[in-house]
Design a protein around this motif. Structure first.
Motif, PDB file in Angstrom:
ATOM      1  N   LYS A  43       0.837  -1.186   0.000  1.00  0.00           N
ATOM      2  CA  LYS A  43       0.000   0.000   0.000  1.00  0.00           C
ATOM      3  C   LYS A  43       0.879   1.246   0.000  1.00  0.00           C
ATOM      4  CE  LYS A  43      -2.547  -0.995   3.663  1.00  0.00           C
ATOM      5  NZ  LYS A  43      -3.660  -0.862   4.648  1.00  0.00           N
ATOM      6  N   ARG A  44       0.516   2.222  -0.835  1.00  0.00           N
ATOM      7  CA  ARG A  44       1.317   3.433  -0.944  1.00  0.00           C
ATOM      8  C   ARG A  44       0.457   4.549  -1.531  1.00  0.00           C
ATOM      9  NH1 ARG A  44       1.944  -0.242  -4.847  1.00  0.00           N
ATOM     10  NH2 ARG A  44       2.445   0.338  -7.006  1.00  0.00           N
ATOM     11  N   ALA A  45       0.998   5.760  -1.536  1.00  0.00           N
ATOM     12  CA  ALA A  45       0.243   6.912  -2.017  1.00  0.00           C
ATOM     13  C   ALA A  45       0.223   6.960  -3.541  1.00  0.00           C
ATOM     14  CB  ALA A  45       0.852   8.195  -1.474  1.00  0.00           C
ATOM     15  N   LEU A  56       3.279   7.792  -6.373  1.00  0.00           N
ATOM     16  CA  LEU A  56       3.928   9.016  -5.908  1.00  0.00           C
ATOM     17  C   LEU A  56       5.373   8.785  -5.502  1.00  0.00           C
ATOM     18  CD1 LEU A  56       3.834  11.998  -5.168  1.00  0.00           C
ATOM     19  CD2 LEU A  56       2.877  11.346  -2.949  1.00  0.00           C
ATOM     20  N   GLU A  57       5.626   7.732  -4.739  1.00  0.00           N
ATOM     21  CA  GLU A  57       6.989   7.474  -4.278  1.00  0.00           C
ATOM     22  C   GLU A  57       7.943   7.311  -5.456  1.00  0.00           C
ATOM     23  OE1 GLU A  57       9.538   4.142  -1.705  1.00  0.00           O
ATOM     24  OE2 GLU A  57       7.504   3.719  -2.407  1.00  0.00           O
ATOM     25  N   ALA A  58       7.534   6.522  -6.449  1.00  0.00           N
ATOM     26  CA  ALA A  58       8.391   6.303  -7.614  1.00  0.00           C
ATOM     27  C   ALA A  58       8.574   7.588  -8.417  1.00  0.00           C
ATOM     28  CB  ALA A  58       7.799   5.204  -8.490  1.00  0.00           C
ATOM     29  N   ALA A  59       7.507   8.381  -8.525  1.00  0.00           N
ATOM     30  CA  ALA A  59       7.589   9.621  -9.295  1.00  0.00           C
ATOM     31  C   ALA A  59       8.480  10.649  -8.617  1.00  0.00           C
ATOM     32  CB  ALA A  59       6.194  10.199  -9.502  1.00  0.00           C
ATOM     33  N   ALA A  60       8.613  10.558  -7.282  1.00  0.00           N
ATOM     34  CA  ALA A  60       9.417  11.535  -6.543  1.00  0.00           C
ATOM     35  C   ALA A  60      10.865  11.554  -7.010  1.00  0.00           C
ATOM     36  CB  ALA A  60       9.351  11.238  -5.043  1.00  0.00           C
ATOM     37  N   ASP A  61      11.368  10.434  -7.495  1.00  0.00           N
ATOM     38  CA  ASP A  61      12.752  10.373  -7.980  1.00  0.00           C
ATOM     39  C   ASP A  61      12.988  11.300  -9.158  1.00  0.00           C
ATOM     40  OD1 ASP A  61      13.397   8.496  -6.069  1.00  0.00           O
ATOM     41  OD2 ASP A  61      13.083   6.780  -7.392  1.00  0.00           O
ATOM     42  N   HIS A  62      11.934  11.734  -9.803  1.00  0.00           N
ATOM     43  CA  HIS A  62      12.056  12.579 -10.994  1.00  0.00           C
ATOM     44  C   HIS A  62      11.738  14.042 -10.694  1.00  0.00           C
ATOM     45  CE1 HIS A  62      12.374   8.966 -13.563  1.00  0.00           C
ATOM     46  NE2 HIS A  62      11.539   8.450 -12.686  1.00  0.00           N
ATOM     47  N   ILE A  70       9.301  15.600  -0.097  1.00  0.00           N
ATOM     48  CA  ILE A  70       7.891  15.478   0.274  1.00  0.00           C
ATOM     49  C   ILE A  70       7.287  14.240  -0.382  1.00  0.00           C
ATOM     50  CG2 ILE A  70       5.661  16.654   0.301  1.00  0.00           C
ATOM     51  CD1 ILE A  70       7.296  19.278  -0.214  1.00  0.00           C
ATOM     52  N   GLY A  71       7.527  14.081  -1.666  1.00  0.00           N
ATOM     53  CA  GLY A  71       6.966  12.961  -2.402  1.00  0.00           C
ATOM     54  C   GLY A  71       7.410  11.606  -1.882  1.00  0.00           C
ATOM     55  N   GLU A  72       8.598  11.546  -1.324  1.00  0.00           N
ATOM     56  CA  GLU A  72       9.092  10.271  -0.793  1.00  0.00           C
ATOM     57  C   GLU A  72       8.269   9.772   0.383  1.00  0.00           C
ATOM     58  OE1 GLU A  72      13.155  11.242  -0.017  1.00  0.00           O
ATOM     59  OE2 GLU A  72      13.831  10.740  -2.064  1.00  0.00           O
ATOM     60  N   LEU A  73       7.508  10.666   1.018  1.00  0.00           N
ATOM     61  CA  LEU A  73       6.619  10.252   2.100  1.00  0.00           C
ATOM     62  C   LEU A  73       5.428   9.449   1.576  1.00  0.00           C
ATOM     63  CD1 LEU A  73       6.610  13.536   4.209  1.00  0.00           C
ATOM     64  CD2 LEU A  73       7.785  11.388   4.736  1.00  0.00           C
ATOM     65  N   GLY A  74       5.313   9.347   0.264  1.00  0.00           N
ATOM     66  CA  GLY A  74       4.283   8.515  -0.337  1.00  0.00           C
ATOM     67  C   GLY A  74       4.532   7.039  -0.184  1.00  0.00           C
ATOM     68  N   GLN A 107       7.462  12.072 -20.409  1.00  0.00           N
ATOM     69  CA  GLN A 107       6.512  10.977 -20.573  1.00  0.00           C
ATOM     70  C   GLN A 107       7.183   9.611 -20.531  1.00  0.00           C
ATOM     71  OE1 GLN A 107       3.979  11.316 -24.010  1.00  0.00           O
ATOM     72  NE2 GLN A 107       3.101   9.265 -23.770  1.00  0.00           N
ATOM     73  N   ALA A 108       8.302   9.464 -21.206  1.00  0.00           N
ATOM     74  CA  ALA A 108       8.957   8.154 -21.271  1.00  0.00           C
ATOM     75  C   ALA A 108       9.361   7.660 -19.896  1.00  0.00           C
ATOM     76  CB  ALA A 108      10.182   8.246 -22.185  1.00  0.00           C
ATOM     77  N   ALA A 109       9.778   8.569 -19.026  1.00  0.00           N
ATOM     78  CA  ALA A 109      10.216   8.171 -17.691  1.00  0.00           C
ATOM     79  C   ALA A 109       9.045   7.928 -16.740  1.00  0.00           C
ATOM     80  CB  ALA A 109      11.134   9.243 -17.109  1.00  0.00           C
ATOM     81  N   ILE A 110       7.970   8.691 -16.900  1.00  0.00           N
ATOM     82  CA  ILE A 110       6.867   8.653 -15.940  1.00  0.00           C
ATOM     83  C   ILE A 110       5.778   7.654 -16.329  1.00  0.00           C
ATOM     84  CG2 ILE A 110       5.095  10.049 -14.797  1.00  0.00           C
ATOM     85  CD1 ILE A 110       8.002  10.662 -14.013  1.00  0.00           C
TER      86      ILE A 110
END
Length: 435
Positions: A43-45, A56-62, A70-74, A107-110
């Protein structure tokens, strides 16, 4: 005062995510948060965009460094830590997410971080420590008051103090969870003593959910001018009610078992940032009504503290579903029916020094409008059960029967802004004894 909007509210903004343009609930201008899982993962944000969910957590790396932290708190199984960062931090995160989903060069990364929402499971968005239900719908309060006190429907304190009671957080469930008909004590007017059994007067209540973000320390009240910075966002709430249990038990201390058996919330948290274009002035109080006491009054809150949100509630019976019939719309009403603003609820709740915490849930109370087609409960629709409702297929209802499903939705819409929605708040009454 003018509400501040920015590029994330631009009606012409477009995401590269297919299907998100003009999505009725989740266009790029919304970006609500939820807790999800996919394919047995943790379970995650997640953030809704069209029919997809962004991890969200994965997207925070970008993201840039300030938003990344902040995004890593997802990575948590609830949104408590994320929204505890406060409103400014969440605005920074919103801008970063908006950039990822609108910049074609990303787009390619996300795109691999997107999951089809229909293939994901959604959960309670917060770890709820406390739940308070208010009574801000003045038309509902008047209608219900007339059933019991025709000559004096509103008690003297109603227009001075936001009325509320402390509910049961442990029985709050996310949309889609089955509702078990509760048992309890009831007493018929002509009976010598009460009896115990399943409720015969099970009802819904059309409410909105207010989620607390940043909290306050015990003994340190939240000022009305700062209250909006403590709000994580808004969702939908169905405060299921057993009216016959309630009538017997509510005096002298208020609701208990008639309310604590189940409350349903929608999974998506629509932020105040997303709702900025739909902030409107609080309705002026009728002539003769008292103005809010000083601690509850702020010029800016009166000018922009109400939310122009429309709510709808639909009923689907077991027979309707068996015959392939569409759910019947019971009512549609405005969130502007609140006699008190959301900020006033936050301020009053903390005014005695009570500490609010991230993930606390506040219910608005049933939001009935000022027209017959905008009432928010069967208690009102059927005049306390005296006037049964006839559905299009010929079935009748005074209160809910087993197999009945209530679906609540909400949206904000106006010229010059993209329509945004809240998803749905759905609950079905389980099979079992009716009484």
């Amino acid at each position: 005062m003018t509400v501040i909007t920015d590029h994330t509210h631009d009606l012409d903004a477009r995401s590269w995510v297919l299907g998100s343009e003009n999505h009725p609930d989740f266009p790029i201008q919304n970006l609500p948060f939820a807790i999800f899982s996919s394919g047995g993962s943790k379970k995650r944000a997640g953030v809704a965009i069209g029919d997809m969910i962004l991890d969200l957590e994965a997207a925070a790396d970008h993201m840039a460094a300030d938003a990344r932290k902040i995004g890593e708190l997802g990575n948590r199984p609830n949104l408590n830590a994320l929204f505890a960062c406060g409103s400014k931090a969440m605005t920074t995160l919103r801008h970063a997410i908006f950039e990822l989903l609108t910049d074609g060069g990303k787009q390619a990364a996300i795109e691999p971080l997107l999951y089809r929402a229909s293939e994901c499971e959604l959960y309670l968005p917060f770890d709820i420590r406390d739940y308070t239900d208010f009574y801000t719908g003045i038309h509902h309060a008047t209608n219900v008051g007339k059933l019991f006190r025709p000559d004096n429907p509103l008690l003297p304190n109603y227009k001075y103090v936001p009325i509320g009671y402390h509910g049961r957080a442990s029985s709050v469930r996310v949309s889609g969870s089955e509702v078990t008909r509760p048992k309890g004590q009831t007493k018929a007017p002509d009976a010598d003593e009460p009896s115990v059994g399943p409720t015969k007067r099970l009802d819904y209540e059309l409410e909105m959910a207010v989620w607390v973000g940043k909290g306050n320390a015990l003994g340190e009240p939240i000022d009305i001018a700062d209250a909006k910075n403590h709000i994580a966002g808004i969702g939908i709430l169905n405060d299921w009610s057993a009216r016959d249990l309630q009538a017997w038990e509510y005096q002298p201390l208020g609701p208990f078992l008639a309310k604590s058996f189940h409350s349903t919330v929608s999974p998506w948290i629509v932020t105040l940032d997303a709702l900025a274009p739909f902030r409107v002035a609080q309705d002026a109080r009728p002539e003769g009504d008292p103005q809010p006491l000083d601690y509850l009054f702020d010029d800016d809150d009166q000018a922009t503290g109400a939310l122009d949100v429309r709510m709808e509630v639909h009923l689907s019976t077991a027979k309707m579903r068996e015959n392939g019939e569409v759910p019947h719309c019971l009512s549609t009403g405005p969130m502007t029916a609140m006699y008190w603003t959301v900020a006033q609820l936050i301020t009053h709740h903390s005014s005695n020094g009570c500490d609010l915490n991230p993930g606390d849930l506040l219910g608005t109370g049933t939001l009935t409008g000022d027209t017959p087609d905008s009432v928010g409960s069967l208690l009102e629709i059927t005049n306390g059960g005296k006037e049964p409702l006839t559905l299009p297929n010929g079935e009748t209802r005074t209160f809910l029967e087993n197999g009945d499903e209530i679906v609540m939705t909400a949206y904000a819409q106006k010229d010059g802004a993209a329509r945004i929605g809240f998803g749905e708040c759905r609950g079905r009454i389980a099979a079992g004894p009716m009484g």
